[in-house]
Every structure is written in C-alpha cells, then in structure tokens.
Write a protein that holds these residues in place. Structure first.
Motif, short mmCIF file in Angstrom:
data_model
loop_
_atom_site.label_atom_id
_atom_site.label_comp_id
_atom_site.label_asym_id
_atom_site.label_seq_id
_atom_site.Cartn_x
_atom_site.Cartn_y
_atom_site.Cartn_z
N ALA A 104 0.99 -1.04 0.11
CA ALA A 104 0.00 0.11 0.06
C ALA A 104 0.80 1.41 0.12
O ALA A 104 1.83 1.25 0.55
CB ALA A 104 -0.97 0.18 1.18
N ASN A 107 -1.30 7.68 -2.36
CA ASN A 107 -1.61 7.99 -3.73
C ASN A 107 -0.87 9.35 -4.08
O ASN A 107 -1.97 10.31 -3.85
CB ASN A 107 -3.23 7.71 -3.98
CG ASN A 107 -3.50 7.86 -5.34
OD1 ASN A 107 -2.76 7.80 -6.37
ND2 ASN A 107 -4.83 8.17 -5.49
N ALA A 114 -8.64 8.51 -3.37
CA ALA A 114 -7.96 7.44 -2.71
C ALA A 114 -6.78 7.98 -2.19
O ALA A 114 -5.89 8.39 -2.78
CB ALA A 114 -7.67 6.26 -3.66
N TRP A 116 -4.90 5.89 -0.17
CA TRP A 116 -3.76 4.69 -0.31
C TRP A 116 -4.60 3.85 -1.41
O TRP A 116 -5.56 3.68 -1.61
CB TRP A 116 -3.93 3.84 0.89
CG TRP A 116 -3.37 4.38 2.09
CD1 TRP A 116 -4.08 5.44 3.00
CD2 TRP A 116 -2.09 4.51 2.52
NE1 TRP A 116 -3.29 5.58 3.99
CE2 TRP A 116 -1.94 5.11 3.76
CE3 TRP A 116 -0.87 3.85 2.10
CZ2 TRP A 116 -0.80 5.32 4.59
CZ3 TRP A 116 0.30 4.10 2.65
CH2 TRP A 116 0.36 4.82 3.94
N THR A 117 -3.23 3.35 -2.33
CA THR A 117 -3.57 2.67 -3.31
C THR A 117 -2.53 1.31 -3.05
O THR A 117 -1.63 1.70 -2.54
CB THR A 117 -3.47 3.24 -4.70
OG1 THR A 117 -3.97 2.29 -5.69
CG2 THR A 117 -2.23 3.78 -4.96
N ASP A 134 -7.93 0.15 -3.22
CA ASP A 134 -7.69 1.16 -2.41
C ASP A 134 -8.66 1.52 -1.36
O ASP A 134 -9.89 1.07 -1.45
CB ASP A 134 -7.33 2.42 -3.52
CG ASP A 134 -8.78 2.82 -4.34
OD1 ASP A 134 -9.96 2.62 -3.84
OD2 ASP A 134 -8.66 2.97 -5.45
#
Length: 199
Positions: A104, A107, A114, A116-117, A134
């Motif tokens: 993770a 982003n 998002a 976090w991706t 995400d």
C-alpha cells in the motif's frame, strides 16, 4: 473476505464500488476548454495554429473513452494462480512466484480521492497498480491487504520478505519515474509557452 465456496480465502475480485467522483465545476471547465478548442479549429483562418487544435480534438475524446473503459472494465482479480489486473485495454496476469511484494502506498496521483492505493512489485522492481484496490473503494482496505498478504503467502510457498537488491531496484525505478515526470511536465510547459508566443 474471500469469495463464496473458496476453501482457503484466496479467490477475490476488487472492482469499482463507489461512483466516479468528479465535481460539476470540473466537468464545466472541461466542456468550456473543449468547446473553445472546437471553435478555434473550425473558425481559425490561420493554418499554422490549426494543427494544435486538431491534436487536442483527437486527444481529448481518446482520453475520455479510455477513462470510461477503465471505469467499466477495470478490476483486480486474485486467484490461486496469481493476480490479474484489467485496465481499459490491457489485461495482465502475474503468478505468485513472479511477485516480490504487495504494498500500500500513498496515492500521489489523486485517483478518485483514494489516499492509499496498492501496487505489486516483481523481482526487477517493476510495479503494477491494482485497479480499485484502494481505500476509496474498500473501507476495510488495510485489513483486506493484510489478509491478502497472509493468504497469498501460502500460495507463494514463502513469506513476504524484503531483499536489499530488489529494494534498490525499486528505489532506482522510483527515481526514474520522477525524472521522466519532471521532464514531461517541463515539455508541456515549454510547448504551451511556445504555442502562446507563436499564436
């Protein structure tokens, strides 16, 4: 967290769960810019400036179609054999033995709000983004990622462990992405400034 009838919990699919988040003012600005380009291309009597408008007239619809295809087709499919990513036009599969890590990351591109991706990395340090995996589409994102890493370690036949030589390749590729990104931005700024001066 796994699919129905999935004995070990590895079978899962991550797809769009929330609507596309585009503000109306963004759509208005896009329509205004695109309308201006159409007017310039059709009414500008000076051929030298027309090529720029024609290029934009082609690129904007292509970008829109690719975005809609990604919105419709995009997904991440996880199975006993590995991870498959489906994007707008391309589908690629990586087996568990080809993968070095699943991570993770914050982003930087700001895709669909998002924060976090998720990316998968191979042994050469190349990364692939996992569509719709995400925190915008998965409210339990970090727990889901931890579960996926735990379950997939059984299919890999080994735990997820860091190797210094691969980490160095990942850092080198990250630096190259930043240099290419800065170069592309500089080229766009220079191209726009040239267009303004010559127009």
């Amino acid at each position: 967290m796994g699919g129905d009838g999935d004995r070990d919990g590895i079978e899962r699919e991550y797809r769009r769960r929330r609507p596309l988040s585009i503000a109306w003012w963004q759509i208005g600005i896009d329509v205004l810019v695109y309308g201006t380009v159409i007017v310039q291309a059709t009414t500008n009597p000076y051929p030298p400036g027309r090529w720029f408008s024609i290029v934009l007239l082609v690129l904007v619809p292509v970008r829109l179609v690719l975005g809609l295809l990604y919105w419709k087709r995009g997904r991440t499919i996880v199975g006993a054999q590995g991870i498959t990513t489906r994007e707008a036009l391309r589908t690629s599969t990586r087996t568990w033995h080809d993968l070095y890590d699943i991570r993770a990351e914050l982003n930087a591109r700001g895709v669909e709000n998002a924060e976090w991706t998720t990316y998968v990395y191979d042994g050469d340090g190349r990364r692939t983004r996992l569509p719709y995996f995400d925190d915008w589409h998965r409210p339990d994102f970090h727990a889901e990622l931890a579960d996926l890493r735990a379950v997939s370690a059984q299919h890999r036949g080994m735990a997820w462990e860091l190797r210094p030589e691969v980490e160095e390749r990942i850092r080198v590729r990250a630096r190259h992405r930043k240099v290419w990104g800065a170069g592309f931005l500089a080229a766009v700024v220079v191209g726009f400034a040239t267009f303004v001066v010559l127009a």
